[in-house]
Design a protein around this motif. Structure first.
Motif, PDB file in Angstrom:
ATOM      1  N   LEU A 145      10.337  26.854 -10.516  1.00 13.95           N
ATOM      2  CA  LEU A 145      10.424  25.422 -10.264  1.00 13.95           C
ATOM      3  C   LEU A 145       9.776  24.632 -11.398  1.00 13.95           C
ATOM      4  CD1 LEU A 145      11.167  23.238  -8.079  1.00 13.95           C
ATOM      5  CD2 LEU A 145       8.824  23.465  -7.264  1.00 13.95           C
ATOM      6  N   GLY A 146       8.573  25.051 -11.788  1.00 16.52           N
ATOM      7  CA  GLY A 146       7.867  24.352 -12.855  1.00 16.52           C
ATOM      8  C   GLY A 146       8.586  24.446 -14.186  1.00 16.52           C
ATOM      9  N   ALA A 147       9.028  25.644 -14.568  1.00 14.83           N
ATOM     10  CA  ALA A 147       9.647  25.845 -15.878  1.00 14.83           C
ATOM     11  C   ALA A 147      10.988  25.126 -16.004  1.00 14.83           C
ATOM     12  CB  ALA A 147       9.828  27.338 -16.136  1.00 14.83           C
ATOM     13  N   LEU A 148      11.837  25.233 -14.996  1.00 12.09           N
ATOM     14  CA  LEU A 148      13.188  24.653 -15.086  1.00 12.09           C
ATOM     15  C   LEU A 148      13.154  23.127 -15.045  1.00 12.09           C
ATOM     16  CD1 LEU A 148      15.189  27.134 -12.815  1.00 12.09           C
ATOM     17  CD2 LEU A 148      15.202  26.976 -15.315  1.00 12.09           C
ATOM     18  N   ILE A 149      12.460  22.573 -14.063  1.00 11.70           N
ATOM     19  CA  ILE A 149      12.413  21.117 -13.967  1.00 11.70           C
ATOM     20  C   ILE A 149      11.546  20.545 -15.083  1.00 11.70           C
ATOM     21  CG2 ILE A 149      11.849  19.146 -12.500  1.00 11.70           C
ATOM     22  CD1 ILE A 149      12.391  20.870 -10.086  1.00 11.70           C
ATOM     23  N   GLY A 150      10.503  21.287 -15.486  1.00 14.59           N
ATOM     24  CA  GLY A 150       9.684  20.855 -16.613  1.00 14.59           C
ATOM     25  C   GLY A 150      10.511  20.751 -17.887  1.00 14.59           C
ATOM     26  N   ALA A 151      11.409  21.723 -18.132  1.00 14.56           N
ATOM     27  CA  ALA A 151      12.270  21.686 -19.311  1.00 14.56           C
ATOM     28  C   ALA A 151      13.200  20.474 -19.262  1.00 14.56           C
ATOM     29  CB  ALA A 151      13.079  22.972 -19.409  1.00 14.56           C
ATOM     30  N   LEU A 156       0.838  25.009 -15.330  1.00 20.47           N
ATOM     31  CA  LEU A 156       1.102  25.731 -16.577  1.00 20.47           C
ATOM     32  C   LEU A 156       2.597  25.879 -16.838  1.00 20.47           C
ATOM     33  CD1 LEU A 156       0.046  27.358 -18.982  1.00 20.47           C
ATOM     34  CD2 LEU A 156       0.020  29.389 -17.499  1.00 20.47           C
ATOM     35  N   SER A 157       3.362  26.298 -15.833  1.00 18.53           N
ATOM     36  CA  SER A 157       4.798  26.516 -16.018  1.00 18.53           C
ATOM     37  C   SER A 157       5.521  25.201 -16.302  1.00 18.53           C
ATOM     38  CB  SER A 157       5.401  27.203 -14.792  1.00 18.53           C
ATOM     39  OG  SER A 157       5.209  26.433 -13.619  1.00 18.53           O
ATOM     40  N   SER A 158       5.106  24.120 -15.655  1.00 18.50           N
ATOM     41  CA  SER A 158       5.734  22.816 -15.885  1.00 18.50           C
ATOM     42  C   SER A 158       5.445  22.310 -17.296  1.00 18.50           C
ATOM     43  CB  SER A 158       5.230  21.795 -14.865  1.00 18.50           C
ATOM     44  OG  SER A 158       5.560  22.169 -13.551  1.00 18.50           O
ATOM     45  N   ALA A 159       4.204  22.490 -17.744  1.00 20.19           N
ATOM     46  CA  ALA A 159       3.831  22.034 -19.085  1.00 20.19           C
ATOM     47  C   ALA A 159       4.587  22.806 -20.163  1.00 20.19           C
ATOM     48  CB  ALA A 159       2.323  22.181 -19.291  1.00 20.19           C
ATOM     49  N   LEU A 160       4.666  24.132 -20.007  1.00 19.36           N
ATOM     50  CA  LEU A 160       5.374  24.952 -20.997  1.00 19.36           C
ATOM     51  C   LEU A 160       6.873  24.645 -20.996  1.00 19.36           C
ATOM     52  CD1 LEU A 160       3.594  28.409 -20.549  1.00 19.36           C
ATOM     53  CD2 LEU A 160       3.292  26.744 -22.387  1.00 19.36           C
ATOM     54  N   GLY A 161       7.439  24.444 -19.814  1.00 21.17           N
ATOM     55  CA  GLY A 161       8.851  24.075 -19.737  1.00 21.17           C
ATOM     56  C   GLY A 161       9.117  22.761 -20.440  1.00 21.17           C
ATOM     57  N   ALA A 162       8.214  21.797 -20.275  1.00 19.60           N
ATOM     58  CA  ALA A 162       8.369  20.487 -20.900  1.00 19.60           C
ATOM     59  C   ALA A 162       8.253  20.560 -22.418  1.00 19.60           C
ATOM     60  CB  ALA A 162       7.342  19.514 -20.336  1.00 19.60           C
ATOM     61  N   PHE A 200       2.816  18.679 -10.702  1.00 19.44           N
ATOM     62  CA  PHE A 200       3.853  19.296 -11.534  1.00 19.44           C
ATOM     63  C   PHE A 200       4.375  18.282 -12.551  1.00 19.44           C
ATOM     64  CE2 PHE A 200       3.560  22.242  -8.136  1.00 19.44           C
ATOM     65  CZ  PHE A 200       4.223  23.417  -8.485  1.00 19.44           C
ATOM     66  N   ASN A 201       4.634  17.048 -12.083  1.00 17.13           N
ATOM     67  CA  ASN A 201       5.160  15.993 -12.952  1.00 17.13           C
ATOM     68  C   ASN A 201       4.139  15.595 -14.020  1.00 17.13           C
ATOM     69  OD1 ASN A 201       7.090  12.965 -12.148  1.00 17.13           O
ATOM     70  ND2 ASN A 201       7.116  14.339 -13.896  1.00 17.13           N
ATOM     71  N   LEU A 202       2.863  15.566 -13.629  1.00 14.20           N
ATOM     72  CA  LEU A 202       1.803  15.264 -14.592  1.00 14.20           C
ATOM     73  C   LEU A 202       1.779  16.313 -15.700  1.00 14.20           C
ATOM     74  CD1 LEU A 202      -0.752  13.658 -15.428  1.00 14.20           C
ATOM     75  CD2 LEU A 202      -2.061  15.186 -13.935  1.00 14.20           C
ATOM     76  N   ALA A 203       1.935  17.574 -15.314  1.00 17.54           N
ATOM     77  CA  ALA A 203       1.924  18.668 -16.294  1.00 17.54           C
ATOM     78  C   ALA A 203       3.097  18.560 -17.264  1.00 17.54           C
ATOM     79  CB  ALA A 203       1.963  20.011 -15.567  1.00 17.54           C
ATOM     80  N   SER A 204       4.293  18.276 -16.734  1.00 21.66           N
ATOM     81  CA  SER A 204       5.469  18.169 -17.606  1.00 21.66           C
ATOM     82  C   SER A 204       5.341  16.962 -18.528  1.00 21.66           C
ATOM     83  CB  SER A 204       6.753  18.084 -16.771  1.00 21.66           C
ATOM     84  OG  SER A 204       6.756  16.953 -15.930  1.00 21.66           O
ATOM     85  N   ASN A 205       4.793  15.857 -18.019  1.00 22.55           N
ATOM     86  CA  ASN A 205       4.564  14.699 -18.881  1.00 22.55           C
ATOM     87  C   ASN A 205       3.554  15.021 -19.978  1.00 22.55           C
ATOM     88  OD1 ASN A 205       6.306  12.876 -17.631  1.00 22.55           O
ATOM     89  ND2 ASN A 205       4.770  12.181 -16.171  1.00 22.55           N
ATOM     90  N   PHE A 206       2.501  15.762 -19.605  1.00 27.76           N
ATOM     91  CA  PHE A 206       1.479  16.142 -20.580  1.00 27.76           C
ATOM     92  C   PHE A 206       2.075  17.018 -21.683  1.00 27.76           C
ATOM     93  CE2 PHE A 206      -1.764  19.252 -21.962  1.00 27.76           C
ATOM     94  CZ  PHE A 206      -2.685  18.374 -22.526  1.00 27.76           C
ATOM     95  N   THR A 242      -4.106  23.363  -3.461  1.00 30.89           N
ATOM     96  CA  THR A 242      -4.698  23.830  -4.712  1.00 30.89           C
ATOM     97  C   THR A 242      -4.297  25.255  -5.078  1.00 30.89           C
ATOM     98  OG1 THR A 242      -6.687  24.493  -3.473  1.00 30.89           O
ATOM     99  CG2 THR A 242      -6.681  22.300  -4.480  1.00 30.89           C
ATOM    100  N   ARG A 243      -3.879  26.034  -4.122  1.00 27.05           N
ATOM    101  CA  ARG A 243      -3.517  27.433  -4.378  1.00 27.05           C
ATOM    102  C   ARG A 243      -2.349  27.563  -5.361  1.00 27.05           C
ATOM    103  NH1 ARG A 243      -0.987  31.275   0.258  1.00 27.05           N
ATOM    104  NH2 ARG A 243      -0.629  33.144  -1.003  1.00 27.05           N
ATOM    105  N   ILE A 244      -1.386  26.665  -5.297  1.00 28.24           N
ATOM    106  CA  ILE A 244      -0.184  26.794  -6.126  1.00 28.24           C
ATOM    107  C   ILE A 244      -0.257  25.971  -7.415  1.00 28.24           C
ATOM    108  CG2 ILE A 244       1.248  27.182  -4.082  1.00 28.24           C
ATOM    109  CD1 ILE A 244       2.280  24.292  -4.427  1.00 28.24           C
ATOM    110  N   LEU A 245      -1.257  25.127  -7.535  1.00 28.04           N
ATOM    111  CA  LEU A 245      -1.256  24.148  -8.614  1.00 28.04           C
ATOM    112  C   LEU A 245      -1.536  24.708 -10.013  1.00 28.04           C
ATOM    113  CD1 LEU A 245      -2.837  21.041  -6.871  1.00 28.04           C
ATOM    114  CD2 LEU A 245      -0.426  21.634  -7.214  1.00 28.04           C
TER     115      LEU A 245
END
Length: 258
Positions: A143-149, A81-87, A184-190, A73-76
């Protein structure tokens, strides 16, 4: 487009299979994206519809892993947020491209996504490694921003990329990396769903039944994750995608879109 019962049944079968694959090894989008395109769904609608169905399927897998306390939970929060914004950025970029051209780009990117996903399967670390503290937040955000994009723009293989990124950069063991990659994947999908939904490129009559099929597949896959070898799943994915890719190349580059 006219969503027929045949299209719904074919796509539901694809999302069910992809849900199982996604929960175990990632890469289910390598099945759903070409399946939607082959059913005649325009490129932007294929992305938007597929994201909504996959988002709900991934959410069901998250609950399964959360019950077993595999989430870090510490990193989530920052990862989400970064994955969602990247997506959001990736999905917005995809919407700027003509639908016919985007379809060809998606076909050309499929083998690239597959190769990267298969190559990532050879990376292994000691399962007893502790969470890496060095540049932790920079790694999580990048990681979140790049793969999310990437996920927002195209998507297939993103789950595997999140998994291997958490495994290599944060030194999580494979089980925890798989569990946390779902967040992370849930965030990017969202993020993608919000963007494509606001642009009106989601076929809800197709997305909802596909989402149900994806949820069932993800639940089965989450339960099989510790019993079925990842290598077997990747080999099956390679065989199915090869057939789909050959059909798509004929349709988009030889015969031309219907």
């Amino acid at each position: 487009m006219d969503v027929t019962l045949t299209i719904i049944l074919v796509c539901c079968a694809a999302f069910f299979l992809a849900g199982i694959i996604d929960a175990i090894a990632g890469g289910g989008g390598l099945i759903t994206v070409p399946s939607l395109l082959l059913c005649g769904v325009p490129a932007h609608f294929a992305l938007g519809t597929g994201k909504l169905a996959s988002c709900l399927g991934t959410l069901s897998a998250v609950f399964s892993f959360a019950r077993n306390r595999f989430l870090v939970t510490r990193i989530l929060p920052l990862g989400f947020l970064s994955s969602a914004l990247g997506a959001v950025f990736g999905s917005w970029s995809a919407l700027q491209i003509d639908s016919a051209l985007m379809g060809k780009i998606m076909v050309l990117m499929l083998p690239v996504g597959l190769v990267l996903m298969l190559a990532s399967g050879g990376v292994r670390l000691d399962a007893d490694e502790a969470l890496s503290e060095k540049h932790l937040w920079l790694k999580v955000c990048s990681l979140g921003a790049l793969i999310g994009a990437y996920d927002g723009f195209f998507g297939p293989g993103a789950g595997s990329f999140f998994l291997i990124g958490l495994h290599v950069l944060l030194r999580l063991d494979l089980v925890r990396a798989s569990a946390n990659s779902k967040i992370f994947n849930l965030a990017s999908n969202f993020g993608s769903v919000c963007t494509f939904g606001s642009a009106g490129t989601v076929l809800y009559t197709l997305a909802i039944p596909c989402a149900i099929a994806s949820i069932i597949g993800n639940q089965i896959g989450a339960r099989l994750a510790m019993r079925v070898g990842v290598r077997i799943v990747r080999m099956m994915l390679f065989a199915v995608l090869s057939l789909l890719l050959a059909t798509l190349v004929y349709r988009f580059f030889i015969a031309g879109p219907a």
